[in-house]
Scaffold this motif. Sequence first.
Motif: not given
Length: 152
Positions: A31-58
């Motif tokens: 889904e993240v890649y689908r949205r990135l591809i969609a944003s490239q075709s519409t010249h819009s921006s998309y930022t993947a969610p950032e509330d997805i990390y384990t505590p270590r990576l966060e």
Amino acid sequence: ASIALAAISFFSASLLSAATRIDDPKTFVSEVYRRLIASQSTHSSYTAPEDIYTPRLEKLVREDKRKAKGEVGCLDFDFWLNAQDWTITHLTVVTSDEGPDRKTVIAKFRNINEPQEIHFDFRKNAGRWQLDDVHSLSAPPWTLSEILKCSP
């Protein structure tokens, strides 16, 4: 009173819906890649969610942003793309089960005609799938947690 209650209910519901829930890591990455591809075709921006990390990576992401003080930190590209700019083609996403609480999702694609292979390590933490690390196998190879540990 009913207007205030309605406002509180709406606000609470919007807070609950704001949290990203990953039921299946492969579906999430696709889904993240689908949205990135969609944003490239519409010249819009998309930022993947950032509330997805384990505590270590966060903690590493948060520390990098704190040290950067609003500037570019250790991570100076989008790890989903292994680049700053993108035109994604030939995307395939597969998953590898590493046990009941671990999955690796592998995204292979071409970005501006350069082959990319990115591995996303997911861990189940308190019943939730979270992103624990990211590795690029494309030249030059990198690991997200190591990039985030750079010294400013």
